[in-house]
Design a protein around this motif. Structure first.
Motif: not given
Length: 267
Positions: A1-10, A87-104
């Motif tokens: 099952m293929p797994i790809a790192r999605l560098d286009s996502r953050a 609003a009591q909210v903090q918004v910040a970048a998270d540097d963990r990578p995004v991965f996708a697997a398919w077809p399941d």
């Protein structure tokens, strides 16, 4: 099952005691009922109802994680900060990578909320054995638009990008930015255009190339690759032969699309 790192996502972490109601009042998706480790799909729209940011929303114990287009992350952080006010909210970048697997979706991956045909997503570490281009080819084979590539900012309605068919809009949640226009389009059936895949032989036409039904304009080409592209098409001009740059193209109706979405045709 293929797994790809999605560098286009953050990722963006939205935390704090008011994180969920804050996002719930902005996004097309219900955030208040989002369970921990539950993934949903949605968008932030402009006040007139045009698509600004597509995103995945992951429930976490201390708030919400947003999966967004990497090139637009800073712009979304600025937009959310503008809406934050007191609003009591903090918004910040998270540097963990995004991965996708398919077809399941294998163990450790969450099923893609748009359609299980897309596989799964994971935030954090994974071992890739495929390229993001391979995942993009799978996306096109399933017929799912990529709003970051296919929808020019503030020019496309989310329903044109099939958000209503891909679980990207909760029409029962109440108000969100751009809700009035979006709900009216759905309620009145005023949907003239949709993003749909086209197949053909050879290299893809240029972005923006006209799709013709005879001499009538039927739409325009969006992103794609050899053999297949996404296109924004007029749904009242799909019941005949289509061409792009004098080449025949074939409309392919995605498996996840309901029977009554398109007019009766060979599609």
């Amino acid at each position: 099952m293929p797994i790809a790192r999605l560098d286009s996502r953050a990722l963006i972490a939205v935390t704090g005691p008011e994180a969920r109601p804050f996002l719930h009042n902005l996004l097309t998706q219900d955030v208040e009922t989002l369970g921990e480790n539950e993934l949903r799909f949605g968008a932030l729209l402009s006040p007139p109802g045009r698509l600004l940011f597509d995103l995945f929303v992951l429930g976490q114990a201390d708030g919400v994680l947003l999966d967004v287009a990497a090139a637009r992350r800073e712009a979304l952080i600025q937009r959310l900060s503008m809406y934050r006010l007191r609003a009591q909210v903090q918004v910040a970048a998270d540097d963990r990578p995004v991965f996708a697997a398919w077809p399941d979706a294998p163990d450790g991956f969450m099923i893609d909320p748009r359609t299980p045909l897309m596989g799964g997503r994971r935030y954090g570490e994974a071992t890739p054995d495929a390229a993001e281009a391979d995942y993009d080819a799978h996306r096109l084979s399933v017929g799912v638009p990529d709003p970051a590539a296919d929808a020019p900012q503030d020019k496309t309605y989310p329903i044109e990008a099939d958000f209503d068919l891909l679980n990207g809009i909760d029409f029962h949640k109440g108000c969100f930015v751009g809700q009035e226009t979006t709900s009216r389009m759905k309620r009145r059936g005023a949907i003239k255009n949709r993003m749909l895949p086209l197949d053909f032989d050879g290299p893809p036409p240029a972005f923006g190339a006209e799709v013709l039904k005879g001499e009538l304009r039927a739409g325009e080409v969006l992103s794609g690759r050899d053999g297949s592209v996404m296109a924004l098409l007029r749904i009242d001009r799909l019941d005949g032969d289509l061409t792009v740059d004098s080449r025949p193209v074939r409309l392919r109706k995605p498996a996840w699309m309901g029977e009554d979405i398109l007019p009766s045709s060979d599609a």
